[in-house]
Design a protein around this motif. Structure first.
Motif, PDB file in Angstrom:
ATOM      1  N   GLN A 197       0.802  -1.164  -0.186  1.00  0.00           N
ATOM      2  CA  GLN A 197      -0.067   0.030   0.005  1.00  0.00           C
ATOM      3  C   GLN A 197       0.918   1.512  -0.021  1.00  0.00           C
ATOM      4  OE1 GLN A 197      -2.585   0.372   3.445  1.00  0.00           O
ATOM      5  NE2 GLN A 197      -4.087   1.605   2.227  1.00  0.00           N
ATOM      6  N   PHE A 198       0.542   2.360  -0.845  1.00  0.00           N
ATOM      7  CA  PHE A 198       1.257   3.493  -0.843  1.00  0.00           C
ATOM      8  C   PHE A 198       0.207   4.681  -1.282  1.00  0.00           C
ATOM      9  CE2 PHE A 198       4.606   0.434  -1.761  1.00  0.00           C
ATOM     10  CZ  PHE A 198       5.479   0.736  -0.962  1.00  0.00           C
ATOM     11  N   SER A 199       0.630   5.838  -1.140  1.00  0.00           N
ATOM     12  CA  SER A 199      -0.141   6.954  -1.263  1.00  0.00           C
ATOM     13  C   SER A 199      -0.042   7.269  -2.720  1.00  0.00           C
ATOM     14  CB  SER A 199       0.227   8.131  -0.519  1.00  0.00           C
ATOM     15  OG  SER A 199       1.571   8.773  -0.812  1.00  0.00           O
ATOM     16  N   LYS A 200       0.873   6.765  -3.739  1.00  0.00           N
ATOM     17  CA  LYS A 200       0.615   7.189  -5.070  1.00  0.00           C
ATOM     18  C   LYS A 200       1.574   6.185  -5.747  1.00  0.00           C
ATOM     19  CE  LYS A 200       4.975  10.042  -4.584  1.00  0.00           C
ATOM     20  NZ  LYS A 200       5.368  11.544  -4.556  1.00  0.00           N
ATOM     21  N   PHE A 201       1.409   6.219  -7.168  1.00  0.00           N
ATOM     22  CA  PHE A 201       1.970   5.266  -8.298  1.00  0.00           C
ATOM     23  C   PHE A 201       3.443   5.697  -8.027  1.00  0.00           C
ATOM     24  CE2 PHE A 201       3.506   4.725 -12.344  1.00  0.00           C
ATOM     25  CZ  PHE A 201       3.555   3.381 -12.383  1.00  0.00           C
ATOM     26  N   ASP A 251       6.320  10.548  11.871  1.00  0.00           N
ATOM     27  CA  ASP A 251       6.334  11.511  11.136  1.00  0.00           C
ATOM     28  C   ASP A 251       4.956  11.555  10.310  1.00  0.00           C
ATOM     29  OD1 ASP A 251       6.807  12.994   8.814  1.00  0.00           O
ATOM     30  OD2 ASP A 251       8.510  12.270   8.178  1.00  0.00           O
ATOM     31  N   PRO A 252       3.828  12.474  10.694  1.00  0.00           N
ATOM     32  CA  PRO A 252       2.673  12.439   9.652  1.00  0.00           C
ATOM     33  C   PRO A 252       2.880  12.885   8.300  1.00  0.00           C
ATOM     34  CG  PRO A 252       2.869  14.368  10.873  1.00  0.00           C
ATOM     35  CD  PRO A 252       4.113  13.833  11.242  1.00  0.00           C
ATOM     36  N   PHE A 253       4.251  13.271   7.763  1.00  0.00           N
ATOM     37  CA  PHE A 253       4.133  13.645   6.482  1.00  0.00           C
ATOM     38  C   PHE A 253       5.155  12.576   5.732  1.00  0.00           C
ATOM     39  CE2 PHE A 253       3.986  17.776   8.854  1.00  0.00           C
ATOM     40  CZ  PHE A 253       2.787  17.747   8.931  1.00  0.00           C
ATOM     41  N   LEU A 254       5.273  11.223   5.905  1.00  0.00           N
ATOM     42  CA  LEU A 254       6.231  10.498   5.164  1.00  0.00           C
ATOM     43  C   LEU A 254       5.526  10.263   3.887  1.00  0.00           C
ATOM     44  CD1 LEU A 254       8.341   8.435   5.634  1.00  0.00           C
ATOM     45  CD2 LEU A 254       6.590   6.729   6.345  1.00  0.00           C
ATOM     46  N   GLU A 255       6.563  10.441   2.998  1.00  0.00           N
ATOM     47  CA  GLU A 255       6.288  10.539   1.745  1.00  0.00           C
ATOM     48  C   GLU A 255       5.827   9.279   1.189  1.00  0.00           C
ATOM     49  OE1 GLU A 255       8.152  11.762  -2.677  1.00  0.00           O
ATOM     50  OE2 GLU A 255       9.518  11.635  -0.939  1.00  0.00           O
ATOM     51  N   SER A 281       3.273   7.255   1.982  1.00  0.00           N
ATOM     52  CA  SER A 281       2.443   6.666   3.072  1.00  0.00           C
ATOM     53  C   SER A 281       1.062   7.042   2.643  1.00  0.00           C
ATOM     54  CB  SER A 281       2.942   7.037   4.510  1.00  0.00           C
ATOM     55  OG  SER A 281       1.941   6.530   5.460  1.00  0.00           O
ATOM     56  N   ALA A 282       0.177   6.021   2.753  1.00  0.00           N
ATOM     57  CA  ALA A 282      -1.268   6.165   2.476  1.00  0.00           C
ATOM     58  C   ALA A 282      -1.806   6.842   3.907  1.00  0.00           C
ATOM     59  CB  ALA A 282      -1.989   4.848   2.097  1.00  0.00           C
ATOM     60  N   TYR A 283      -0.943   6.795   5.105  1.00  0.00           N
ATOM     61  CA  TYR A 283      -1.556   7.532   6.348  1.00  0.00           C
ATOM     62  C   TYR A 283      -0.929   8.712   6.682  1.00  0.00           C
ATOM     63  CZ  TYR A 283      -3.013   2.436   6.720  1.00  0.00           C
ATOM     64  OH  TYR A 283      -3.679   1.318   6.480  1.00  0.00           O
ATOM     65  N   SER A 284      -0.539   9.525   5.733  1.00  0.00           N
ATOM     66  CA  SER A 284       0.203  10.766   6.075  1.00  0.00           C
ATOM     67  C   SER A 284      -1.041  11.755   5.978  1.00  0.00           C
ATOM     68  CB  SER A 284       1.023  11.266   4.870  1.00  0.00           C
ATOM     69  OG  SER A 284       2.425  10.479   4.889  1.00  0.00           O
ATOM     70  N   ILE A 285      -1.141  12.479   7.212  1.00  0.00           N
ATOM     71  CA  ILE A 285      -2.200  13.503   7.344  1.00  0.00           C
ATOM     72  C   ILE A 285      -1.825  14.672   7.732  1.00  0.00           C
ATOM     73  CG2 ILE A 285      -4.039  11.537   8.037  1.00  0.00           C
ATOM     74  CD1 ILE A 285      -3.130  11.881  10.909  1.00  0.00           C
ATOM     75  N   GLN A 318      10.888   1.247   2.399  1.00  0.00           N
ATOM     76  CA  GLN A 318       9.506   1.754   2.726  1.00  0.00           C
ATOM     77  C   GLN A 318       8.469   0.605   3.007  1.00  0.00           C
ATOM     78  OE1 GLN A 318       8.375   5.340   1.409  1.00  0.00           O
ATOM     79  NE2 GLN A 318       6.387   5.468   2.737  1.00  0.00           N
ATOM     80  N   GLU A 319       7.860   0.311   3.920  1.00  0.00           N
ATOM     81  CA  GLU A 319       6.751  -0.663   3.925  1.00  0.00           C
ATOM     82  C   GLU A 319       5.654   0.322   4.287  1.00  0.00           C
ATOM     83  OE1 GLU A 319       6.531  -3.519   3.215  1.00  0.00           O
ATOM     84  OE2 GLU A 319       8.453  -4.087   2.683  1.00  0.00           O
ATOM     85  N   ASP A 320       4.984   0.910   3.323  1.00  0.00           N
ATOM     86  CA  ASP A 320       3.914   1.897   3.570  1.00  0.00           C
ATOM     87  C   ASP A 320       3.995   2.750   4.672  1.00  0.00           C
ATOM     88  OD1 ASP A 320       1.481   3.271   3.492  1.00  0.00           O
ATOM     89  OD2 ASP A 320       0.185   1.558   4.628  1.00  0.00           O
ATOM     90  N   ASN A 321       3.687   2.600   5.764  1.00  0.00           N
ATOM     91  CA  ASN A 321       3.693   3.830   6.932  1.00  0.00           C
ATOM     92  C   ASN A 321       5.099   3.703   7.663  1.00  0.00           C
ATOM     93  OD1 ASN A 321       2.830   1.591   8.302  1.00  0.00           O
ATOM     94  ND2 ASN A 321       1.992   2.737   9.921  1.00  0.00           N
ATOM     95  N   PHE A 322       5.810   2.868   7.153  1.00  0.00           N
ATOM     96  CA  PHE A 322       7.235   2.701   7.879  1.00  0.00           C
ATOM     97  C   PHE A 322       8.300   2.974   7.041  1.00  0.00           C
ATOM     98  CE2 PHE A 322      11.086  -0.364   8.573  1.00  0.00           C
ATOM     99  CZ  PHE A 322      11.698   0.277   9.681  1.00  0.00           C
ATOM    100  N   PHE A 323       9.318   3.699   7.632  1.00  0.00           N
ATOM    101  CA  PHE A 323      10.612   3.917   6.714  1.00  0.00           C
ATOM    102  C   PHE A 323      11.735   3.809   7.729  1.00  0.00           C
ATOM    103  CE2 PHE A 323      14.313   6.387   5.054  1.00  0.00           C
ATOM    104  CZ  PHE A 323      14.220   5.905   3.704  1.00  0.00           C
ATOM    105  N   GLY A 324      12.759   2.756   7.131  1.00  0.00           N
ATOM    106  CA  GLY A 324      14.095   2.405   8.191  1.00  0.00           C
ATOM    107  C   GLY A 324      14.760   1.540   7.392  1.00  0.00           C
ATOM    108  N   PRO A 325      15.397   0.595   8.246  1.00  0.00           N
ATOM    109  CA  PRO A 325      16.586  -0.155   7.934  1.00  0.00           C
ATOM    110  C   PRO A 325      15.892  -1.412   7.018  1.00  0.00           C
ATOM    111  CG  PRO A 325      16.890   0.215  10.041  1.00  0.00           C
ATOM    112  CD  PRO A 325      15.520   0.954   9.876  1.00  0.00           C
TER     113      PRO A 325
END
Length: 427
Positions: free
Chosen positions: A187-191, A274-278, A280-284, A404-411
């Protein structure tokens, strides 16, 4: 219709406060059998999620009761529905807490994406290539444009504008005698063609490798490398450990200044919400209370720097609210994956199910596909399981590569020593 609901709420003297979340969804859904379109449908929905608050005193103590309900457009008797929920709210005895008030939150601007164009691009990207004996068996693609408006009795009137691309698919491989099918989703917020191509390629290769895998040997006391979704799940322990709700409900003992790391050999962990994570479909911009959210560092070098939470639980703890959000970021480590994959190890690419208890830190799962290295050769393996506890492992090393796994960014990967490995037989 929202004005009509507000008028009906204001007529009820037993309602002390109220909140309405209006949610509009404009979506497209496609269902494929292999690469042939089986069904294509669109949807447009609108719902009003209403919460009413009723304050009352009992035995000299004040309480805030509440009740939540949903109103659909064209609802005939809204007044009766409201009265039913006023009655229900009198059985809820929460410690009083405030609602959000109007603020000067900075709103991001969204470029309105074409749902149809995005869907076409996703389909083209997913089915652009296949391996000789491995393919996508079936898929479901959901693209939603979600508009939220949050209004409350204190004067808040704010909105969120979200895009969500959600894909489920099944891959099949006949690379060996046994046919293998594996389920995937993202799941992502954009193509993003590069990310989607990478997801598909990884799924294809993993499925093909799974068809060649042998039963995992009876191995012990070797490092385990986690990658992908399981890394995200692992760090949820740290995320919930610093949650105001978990602390208030005595599910976590975290406090500012606490060191969450017991082992001096492990890499130190730094985490942000981070509510603005690029992507992510959960950025608000605002949480479900209408409170403006912002990026906050919650763990710095494994030491708790901030407690995060919504207005209610922050009020209970006597701290400033951060707002409720689900995006979180973990800073990467300094060791490359090539160095992590030296010597003997078990790298797990896919679990049948990976679970973590955020209260205790216990985690584990059954291995769907992994790679066992004896220090010289790599062998694809399946079966068996791993288990451990976040606080009790001997060592954790974070990769410098990220994911990046949707709402997570990390190692991208974690190398963990001290886990229990349950194998099945000798190779």
């Amino acid at each position: 219709m929202i004005d009509e609901i507000i008028n009906d709420l204001r007529l009820q003297k037993e309602i002390d406060d109220w909140k309405i979340i209006e949610k509009k969804v404009d979506g497209s859904e496609l269902f494929f059998i292999k690469d042939a379109l089986d069904m294509n449908r669109s949807k447009q929905t609108q719902k009003f999620f209403v919460t009413i608050y009723h304050d009352f005193e009992e035995n000299g103590k004040m309480y805030r009761g509440s009740s939540e309900f949903t109103i659909h457009p064209g609802e005939i008797d809204v007044e009766s529905l409201i009265k039913e929920n006023i009655f229900s709210s009198k059985f809820v005895k929460n410690t009083p807490y405030p609602l959000a008030t109007p603020s000067e939150g900075k709103k991001r601007s969204f470029a309105k994406a074409s749902l149809s164009n995005s869907i076409d691009e996703v389909v083209s990207c997913m089915y652009a290539g296949r391996l000789e004996k491995t393919w996508i068996n079936s898929s479901e693609i959901f693209m939603n444009h979600i508009q939220e408006r949050i209004v409350n009795s204190k004067g808040v009137d704010v909105s969120n504008d979200l895009l969500s691309l959600y894909v489920e698919f099944v891959t099949t491989s006949r690379a060996e005698k046994e046919e293998v099918e594996l389920y995937w989703n993202f799941q992502f917020s954009k193509f993003d063609d590069e990310i989607i191509k990478d997801k598909i390629a990884n799924a294809m290769k993993t499925t093909e490798d799974r068809s060649r895998a042998v039963k995992i040997p009876d191995i012990r006391n070797i490092p385990v490398i986690l990658t992908g979704e399981s890394v995200k799940e692992f760090f949820k322990y740290h995320l919930y450990k610093t949650s105001a709700r978990y602390i208030y409900e005595h599910l976590s003992n975290a406090k500012i200044g606490m060191d969450l790391q017991n082992n001096a050999k492990s890499d130190r962990i730094t985490m942000w919400i981070d509510p603005f994570l690029e992507r992510s479909a959960y950025s608000i911009d605002y949480d479900e209370d209408g409170f403006p959210v912002k990026k906050v560092k919650i763990i710095d070098n494994s030491v708790v720097e901030n407690i995060w939470g919504d207005i209610r639980y922050a009020h209970y703890l006597g701290i400033e609210p951060t707002g409720h959000m689900t995006n979180f970021v973990v800073e990467a480590g300094k060791v490359g994956e090539d160095d992590l994959q030296k010597g003997e190890y078990l790298k797990i690419l896919s679990f049948s199910d990976f679970g973590l208890d955020p209260m205790t830190g216990d985690f584990g799962g059954e291995i769907r596909l992994g790679w066992y290295s004896d220090g010289e050769k790599l062998i694809p393996v399946t079966g068996g399981s791993i288990s451990g506890n976040v606080s009790d492992v001997e060592e954790i090393i974070l990769s410098k590569e990220t994911q990046q796994e949707d709402n997570f960014f990390g190692p991208k990967s974690l190398k963990i020593s001290g886990l229990k490995i349950s194998g099945s037989k000798e190779l």
